[in-house]
Design a protein around this motif. Sequence first.
Motif: not given
Length: 263
Positions: A59-70
Motif C-alpha cells: 500500500s505505501r509503495k502505491v501511495d508513494d508512486l502516486l505522490d511522485r507522478i502526481q
Amino acid sequence: METQKTPKQVIVMGDVHGQFDPFVKLLRHAGLVDDQLNWSGGHNRLVQMGDIFDRGPASRKVDDLLDRIQKQAAQTQGEVIRLVGNHELEPLLSNFVISGFSKEEAKLIHDKLTRQVLNGELKAAYAYKGILFTHAGVTRKLYKIFQMQLDDPNAANIAAMINLIFRESIKHEFYKHPIFNISISRKGADRFGGIFWEDLEDLASSYPKSPLVQVVGHTQVSRIILDKTANIIPVDVGMHRKLQYLIVDEEGAPHIIDVPEDK
C-alpha cells in the motif's frame, strides 16, 4: 466550478488495494510511466478511483508512486486525479479498524491524507465530458439533494459541490452530510450509502436509470462493462486477478482496455 486543462486522454484505473506490480503494469501499458516509474504521460490525465490501501502487500509503495507522478504530471501539463475511497476515508476519520496499519503508522497516514485533501491533491469527485467519477457512486437520494441545491445538476457542478462539501467536512471534522452515509448492506444505518460506502447493486437499484453517466469503483466486478441501461460503469476488477482499465477519449466516449498478462 473548477477550471480544467483539456487532456489528450483520460485514463481511469480502479481500486489498487496495495497491488503495486499490477498497478505498474497498467500504468506502463497506458504509457503513463517509464521504466524508472517517472511520469511519461505528457498532458494525459490519470484518474485513480481510490482504495489504494489495505489487503495487498504494498500500500505505501502505491501511495508513494502516486505522490511522485502526481507532482511530475503537473510539471508537464498532465494531471493525476486521486479520488478518496472508503479505505482512505476511514483513516481520515481516525477509524483504523479496517486498516492493516499499526496505530502509529495509521496516525501518520491520517495526517498526510488530511493535508492532501486540504491541498486539493485528493478529491472526492471528478467530472469529465458529462461523466461523474466517485468511488462508490451517487445514489438517486443524493442526486435529488444536489438537484435541489444546483440550478444545473450536471456532472461538473455536482463534482464541484461534492469536493467543496468534502474539503469543508475534513477541515472542520464534521461528517454529517449524506455523502458519508454507510448503507445497511455495509452494516450502516442508511438504506442507501454515500459516495464512499455504496455497493454497486444498491447504487443501480436506487434508480430506474442514473441521469448521469457514472464511473465507480468500490464493488469488485469480473470485468468492466459499458452498460447503458444503468448508465453506470464499474471499473474495480481486482488488480490481483485482472488487468483492465478505461480510457475516455476527447469526445467523451469510454473504451475498455485489456492488458495481456505478459505485458
